[in-house]
Scaffold this motif. Structure first.
Motif, PDB file in Angstrom:
ATOM      1  N   MET A  85       0.834  -1.211   0.000  1.00 55.51           N
ATOM      2  CA  MET A  85       0.000   0.000   0.000  1.00 55.51           C
ATOM      3  C   MET A  85       0.864   1.254   0.000  1.00 55.51           C
ATOM      4  N   GLU A  86       1.989   1.220   0.722  1.00 56.84           N
ATOM      5  CA  GLU A  86       2.902   2.366   0.707  1.00 56.84           C
ATOM      6  C   GLU A  86       3.502   2.562  -0.685  1.00 56.84           C
ATOM      7  N   PHE A  87       3.775   1.450  -1.378  1.00 54.70           N
ATOM      8  CA  PHE A  87       4.437   1.531  -2.676  1.00 54.70           C
ATOM      9  C   PHE A  87       3.474   1.993  -3.773  1.00 54.70           C
ATOM     10  N   ASP A  88       2.280   1.418  -3.819  1.00 54.52           N
ATOM     11  CA  ASP A  88       1.296   1.773  -4.858  1.00 54.52           C
ATOM     12  C   ASP A  88      -0.092   1.464  -4.297  1.00 54.52           C
ATOM     13  N   ASP A  89      -0.763   2.487  -3.792  1.00 58.42           N
ATOM     14  CA  ASP A  89      -2.059   2.269  -3.145  1.00 58.42           C
ATOM     15  C   ASP A  89      -3.149   1.892  -4.146  1.00 58.42           C
ATOM     16  N   GLN A  90      -3.088   2.412  -5.382  1.00 59.23           N
ATOM     17  CA  GLN A  90      -4.123   2.094  -6.357  1.00 59.23           C
ATOM     18  C   GLN A  90      -4.078   0.617  -6.749  1.00 59.23           C
ATOM     19  N   THR A  91      -2.872   0.098  -6.993  1.00 63.47           N
ATOM     20  CA  THR A  91      -2.732  -1.311  -7.334  1.00 63.47           C
ATOM     21  C   THR A  91      -3.148  -2.196  -6.166  1.00 63.47           C
ATOM     22  N   THR A  92      -2.808  -1.780  -4.942  1.00 62.40           N
ATOM     23  CA  THR A  92      -3.159  -2.579  -3.764  1.00 62.40           C
ATOM     24  C   THR A  92      -4.662  -2.661  -3.584  1.00 62.40           C
ATOM     25  N   ASN A  93      -5.352  -1.546  -3.754  1.00 60.03           N
ATOM     26  CA  ASN A  93      -6.814  -1.558  -3.629  1.00 60.03           C
ATOM     27  C   ASN A  93      -7.450  -2.463  -4.682  1.00 60.03           C
ATOM     28  N   ASP A  94      -6.870  -2.445  -5.899  1.00 57.60           N
ATOM     29  CA  ASP A  94      -7.391  -3.322  -6.943  1.00 57.60           C
ATOM     30  C   ASP A  94      -7.106  -4.789  -6.612  1.00 57.60           C
ATOM     31  N   LEU A  95      -5.940  -5.054  -5.994  1.00 63.58           N
ATOM     32  CA  LEU A  95      -5.605  -6.413  -5.568  1.00 63.58           C
ATOM     33  C   LEU A  95      -6.576  -6.913  -4.504  1.00 63.58           C
ATOM     34  N   LEU A  96      -6.930  -6.066  -3.549  1.00 58.46           N
ATOM     35  CA  LEU A  96      -7.836  -6.478  -2.474  1.00 58.46           C
ATOM     36  C   LEU A  96      -9.245  -6.748  -2.991  1.00 58.46           C
ATOM     37  N   SER A  97      -9.637  -6.067  -4.056  1.00 60.15           N
ATOM     38  CA  SER A  97     -10.991  -6.271  -4.590  1.00 60.15           C
ATOM     39  C   SER A  97     -11.030  -7.342  -5.684  1.00 60.15           C
ATOM     40  N   ARG A  98      -9.886  -7.603  -6.371  1.00 62.50           N
ATOM     41  CA  ARG A  98      -9.834  -8.628  -7.424  1.00 62.50           C
ATOM     42  C   ARG A  98      -8.620  -9.529  -7.226  1.00 62.50           C
ATOM     43  N   PRO A  99      -8.558 -10.264  -6.109  1.00 66.45           N
ATOM     44  CA  PRO A  99      -7.348 -11.072  -5.857  1.00 66.45           C
ATOM     45  C   PRO A  99      -7.159 -12.205  -6.849  1.00 66.45           C
ATOM     46  N   ALA A 100      -8.226 -12.786  -7.375  1.00 61.53           N
ATOM     47  CA  ALA A 100      -8.080 -13.900  -8.311  1.00 61.53           C
ATOM     48  C   ALA A 100      -7.378 -13.465  -9.592  1.00 61.53           C
ATOM     49  N   PHE A 101      -7.547 -12.219  -9.989  1.00 62.86           N
ATOM     50  CA  PHE A 101      -6.886 -11.704 -11.189  1.00 62.86           C
ATOM     51  C   PHE A 101      -5.417 -11.366 -10.906  1.00 62.86           C
ATOM     52  N   HIS A 102      -5.138 -10.817  -9.720  1.00 68.03           N
ATOM     53  CA  HIS A 102      -3.803 -10.277  -9.450  1.00 68.03           C
ATOM     54  C   HIS A 102      -2.810 -11.317  -8.956  1.00 68.03           C
ATOM     55  N   LEU A 103      -3.242 -12.312  -8.181  1.00 73.32           N
ATOM     56  CA  LEU A 103      -2.282 -13.208  -7.537  1.00 73.32           C
ATOM     57  C   LEU A 103      -1.434 -14.007  -8.536  1.00 73.32           C
ATOM     58  N   PRO A 104      -1.991 -14.573  -9.615  1.00 74.87           N
ATOM     59  CA  PRO A 104      -1.103 -15.235 -10.594  1.00 74.87           C
ATOM     60  C   PRO A 104      -0.065 -14.284 -11.183  1.00 74.87           C
ATOM     61  N   LEU A 105      -0.457 -13.042 -11.429  1.00 71.53           N
ATOM     62  CA  LEU A 105       0.491 -12.059 -11.959  1.00 71.53           C
ATOM     63  C   LEU A 105       1.561 -11.735 -10.924  1.00 71.53           C
ATOM     64  N   PHE A 106       1.150 -11.671  -9.657  1.00 73.68           N
ATOM     65  CA  PHE A 106       2.083 -11.383  -8.574  1.00 73.68           C
ATOM     66  C   PHE A 106       3.156 -12.470  -8.501  1.00 73.68           C
ATOM     67  N   GLU A 107       2.754 -13.735  -8.616  1.00 70.82           N
ATOM     68  CA  GLU A 107       3.713 -14.829  -8.529  1.00 70.82           C
ATOM     69  C   GLU A 107       4.599 -14.894  -9.771  1.00 70.82           C
ATOM     70  N   GLN A 108       4.037 -14.593 -10.940  1.00 67.51           N
ATOM     71  CA  GLN A 108       4.873 -14.527 -12.149  1.00 67.51           C
ATOM     72  C   GLN A 108       5.911 -13.416 -12.013  1.00 67.51           C
ATOM     73  N   ALA A 109       5.486 -12.269 -11.471  1.00 62.65           N
ATOM     74  CA  ALA A 109       6.414 -11.142 -11.316  1.00 62.65           C
ATOM     75  C   ALA A 109       7.527 -11.486 -10.333  1.00 62.65           C
ATOM     76  N   ALA A 110       7.221 -12.262  -9.287  1.00 61.29           N
ATOM     77  CA  ALA A 110       8.259 -12.647  -8.325  1.00 61.29           C
ATOM     78  C   ALA A 110       9.335 -13.489  -9.009  1.00 61.29           C
ATOM     79  N   LEU A 111       8.912 -14.450  -9.855  1.00 61.97           N
ATOM     80  CA  LEU A 111       9.892 -15.283 -10.549  1.00 61.97           C
ATOM     81  C   LEU A 111      10.681 -14.459 -11.567  1.00 61.97           C
ATOM     82  N   GLU A 112      10.001 -13.553 -12.285  1.00 66.51           N
ATOM     83  CA  GLU A 112      10.705 -12.708 -13.256  1.00 66.51           C
ATOM     84  C   GLU A 112      11.690 -11.780 -12.560  1.00 66.51           C
ATOM     85  N   ALA A 113      11.315 -11.267 -11.376  1.00 66.72           N
ATOM     86  CA  ALA A 113      12.237 -10.396 -10.631  1.00 66.72           C
ATOM     87  C   ALA A 113      13.456 -11.187 -10.163  1.00 66.72           C
TER      88      ALA A 113
END
Length: 773
Positions: A85-113
């Motif tokens: 939330m400190e880093f990007d509050d808009q993305t975090t709010n979208d994550l909290l309301s649409r977790p099924a859409f964001h979580l696969p992307l979050f895990e892909q981003a972790a591996l890419e990072a």
């Protein structure tokens, strides 16, 4: 006219290669209003930046955590939602309301990072099919189970509670491969997370050639060797006992955990769970619109934030509260105030040692690990036994309100399984799983058992292990497990004949076995004895209490004497107890070991006279109560006066259980150990007056005209000679300050700046003489 050729980007965009080279794709929604910043590629970029760039001070938090997770091959990364939330509050709010859409992307981003920062080789990651599981935790204000409503379905929620059951780990398919038995066509069917399943097609969807016959109904058969699986476990979370409103049943919620979160907690653990509130259809009654809610767990944090009824935290303290607690601990009369604050609505001098025992139970001793696998408990067990109408149940009710974690139960309505643990069977899967009882739920707190003597003997035997080893072992239905039960036990029981008969031995007054009695550190015998003076004071106290507690009473007409007597407010007391238990761990340093050994040997010699049997466990009981006394004043070491308090409570427990004649004899024999604070003050006053007499003789020889004064250092050395370490209570007592017609003493300084003691009547004259010099 020549036809206009289509734009060169159309074919590439439709083929899915929209992000190749310098050609960009505009992800347009159906209504044409969707923002391109919410595209999957853009979300992955934001999450990769978060892993690489977020830092606290000079430390890159998730860069280091990602390196450690890959280095140890745990592939589990815990992300704090507050950091995101400190880093990007808009993305975090979208994550909290649409977790099924964001979580696969979050895990892909972790591996890419991780690949981008060279923590892992890209080729190796593809060959091993590495997936980094991202778990979410939150420290924000959590929701209770009864506050979860339908508007939060498919959103992220944080729920605290106690884990009461956990199933076996099972394999859950994430992708199912099915083959047509007629034409060998293979079809891949994705499976949603949680309790959702997959539905096999009824008809084969292979493209048919002209004249080719159909494959028929239900031709598909699952290919288990090609399916992809993850570990999955089912948990059941229950509300904490202190969070359940009065008169309500505690509510539970089912949870599903997968992959590396399985077995992260066991029944009895207090956890704070972050997950997606989901719904499932339960039962085959065809009610499509009726759904049962459950949680898809995204993250687990052990421990939950205990709160008072007003919502104040009991586990997190502000700096102002810590300073206030430290100031309280400096009060030399704090222990007396704590004892008075234990059930202040109960009157009687006979209950003093009972209140001391309960205060020691609330603060508890220190757990110890002996190194060979054995552990010594730090919790103190207390049994209240005696006549009716002496406030035993009221003491238990006070402990329920004052202890940070407590479970209250009655012996008549409790069984062995309800107190310890039971193995139950799931009706749908026919699978057996463990479910913790009262002592498992109260782990880290207190269990109150009323009407202890009404329990069946086989039910009392079941808690033997929990009271001493503080574990509960289960071997039923193919399940062998050991659950933690690190809790203190306070029980109330009545004598066999209804009233305690002092002409009989202790064993003839109780219907409890010797093994269960030996597990109680302190057995408090409460007697309702006839005393005209005490009865009159008791009647006056009860009448005044009823008048003051009436809802229509005038507060000015009957002033509350509790605050005047130094009684601490119950909310403050509860927070102070929690602070002392979590921030202090007293150790035994310079204690009088010889005194403890002498008391034990003398008690063993006298224990054959018909009272409470004294065993080796009572030595540990004295040490535990001494550590609790040190904890009351936030000290990290045990002093001699702490040991004296523990010995006096133990002796009061043993002596009060004796026959009348033996009791008087033992009181005379152990009188040297039953020194109270008042006796110490009188002893110190006597020593101080002797020093004044010696100083007066010295002044007469020197023919000094200055009033007599005694050096403070000399007086405190004399106090240590008579085994009084702490003289601060004496300085605040009437023995030192004086009262009425009896003049007291005061502290001052001599000409050299040393602390001295002078008589209060000579103070002005002494200070004038020092100033004149």
């Amino acid at each position: 006219p020549r036809p206009i050729p289509p734009p060169p980007t159309t074919k590439r965009a439709m083929s899915g290669e929209f992000d190749v080279g310098s050609i960009f794709y505009s992800d347009q929604g159906r209504d044409g209003t969707q923002d391109s910043s919410n595209s999957p590629a853009q979300m992955r970029l934001i999450y990769k930046s978060f892993f690489r760039e977020y830092r606290r001070g000079e430390v890159y938090v998730y860069r280091d955590m990602l390196r450690a997770a890959i280095g140890m091959k745990s592939y589990l990364l815990e992300v704090d939602i507050d950091h995101l939330m400190e880093f990007d509050d808009q993305t975090t709010n979208d994550l909290l309301s649409r977790p099924a859409f964001h979580l696969p992307l979050f895990e892909q981003a972790a591996l890419e990072a991780a690949v981008g920062m060279s923590f892992i080789d890209e080729v190796a990651a593809e060959e091993e099919q590495i997936v980094i599981q991202v778990t979410l935790t939150s420290t924000k204000q959590p929701l209770s189970i009864r506050e979860m409503i339908s508007s939060q379905v498919s959103k992220v929620v944080t729920v605290p509670g106690i884990l009461i059951s956990a199933s076996k780990v099972k394999a859950k398919a994430t992708s199912v491969f099915a083959q047509c038995q007629t034409c060998t066509n293979v079809k891949q069917i994705p499976v949603r997370a949680g309790f959702a399943g997959a539905q096999l097609p009824r008809v084969c969807d292979k493209a048919r050639q002209p004249g080719e016959p159909p494959c028929g109904l239900d031709p598909y058969q699952i290919m288990p060797e090609k399916c992809k699986y993850v570990d999955q476990q089912t948990w059941k979370l229950q509300e904490a006992p202190e969070a359940v409103p009065t008169g309500e049943m505690p509510r539970t919620v089912l949870m599903t955990v997968d992959r590396r979160l399985v077995d992260k907690a066991s029944p009895g653990n207090r956890v704070t769970v972050t997950g997606i509130l989901s719904v499932m259809s339960q039962g085959g009654d065809g009610k499509v619109a009726v759904r049962t809610s459950y949680l898809q767990v995204l993250g687990v944090r052990h421990g939950l934030e205990s709160r008072t009824s007003e919502g104040e935290s009991l586990t997190e303290f502000t700096q102002a509260e810590e300073e206030a607690f430290t100031e309280m601990a400096r009060d030399p009369l704090l222990c007396d105030k704590l004892f008075k604050s234990v059930a202040p609505s109960i009157f009687g001098t006979d209950q003093d040692f009972i209140k001391k025992a309960i205060a020691c139970l609330l603060f508890s001793g220190s757990r110890k690990d002996l190194g060979d696998g054995a552990r010594l408990r730090g919790d103190i067990n207390v049994l209240l036994l005696g006549d009716p109408s002496c406030g035993k149940s009221q003491f238990l009710k006070f402990v329920e309100k004052a202890a940070p974690v407590c479970v209250y139960t009655s012996g008549k309505g409790s069984s062995a399984a309800g107190l310890t643990a039971t193995v139950t069977q799931d009706h749908s899967t026919r699978e057996f799983y463990l479910e913790g009882g009262a002592m498992v739920i109260a782990d880290g707190g207190v269990v109150c058992i009323d009407e202890f003597d009404k329990m069946r003997e086989q039910d009392r035997v079941a808690i033997h292990e929990a009271m001493e080893q503080q574990t509960i072992s289960i071997a039923k239905a193919g399940i062998t497990a050991r659950l933690p039960a690190r809790c203190a036990v306070i029980a109330a029981a009545n004598p066999v004949k209804g009233r305690y008969d002092t002409s009989l031995a202790f064993a003839d007054n109780v219907d409890l076995s010797e093994p269960i009695l030996s597990r109680f550190d302190c057995i408090c015998v409460v007697k309702d004895e006839v005393n005209p003076i005490a009865d009159e004071r008791l009647a006056e106290f009860v009448v005044r209490s009823h008048k003051r507690s009436h809802p229509l009473a005038d507060p000015d007409a009957e002033p509350d004497t509790a605050q005047a007597d130094g009684v601490i407010d119950q909310t403050l007391l509860r927070k102070y107890i929690m602070y002392a238990r979590t921030h202090t761990r007293p150790v035994l340093t310079d204690i009088d070991e010889g005194k403890i050994m002498q008391v034990y040997t003398e008690l063993r010699r006298e224990s054959t006279s018909g009272g409470v049997a004294v065993a080796v466990r009572h030595i540990e009981s004295i040490i535990r109560m001494a550590e609790a006394a040190a904890r009351m004043q936030l000290r990290d070491h045990v002093r001699h006066d702490d040991v004296d308090l523990a010995i006096s409570v133990m002796l009061g427990s043993v002596i009060n259980s004796q026959k009348y004649a033996v009791k008087r004899q033992m009181e005379r024999k152990f009188s040297k150990y039953l020194v109270t604070a008042q006796d110490s003050n009188q002893l110190l006053e006597f020593q101080l007056r002797r020093l004044f007499g010696q100083a007066a003789e010295l002044n007469a020889l020197r023919k000094a005209r200055i009033p007599v004064a005694v050096d403070v250092e000399d007086f405190e050395n004399k106090a240590r000679e008579v085994s009084v370490e702490d003289v601060a209570p004496f300085y605040a007592s009437e023995n030192f300050l004086g009262s009425g017609q009896a003049p007291g003493f005061r502290r001052s300084r001599d000409g050299g700046g040393r602390d001295v003691i002078v008589r209060s009547s000579d103070l002005a004259k002494y200070e004038a003489a020092v100033s004149a010099r």
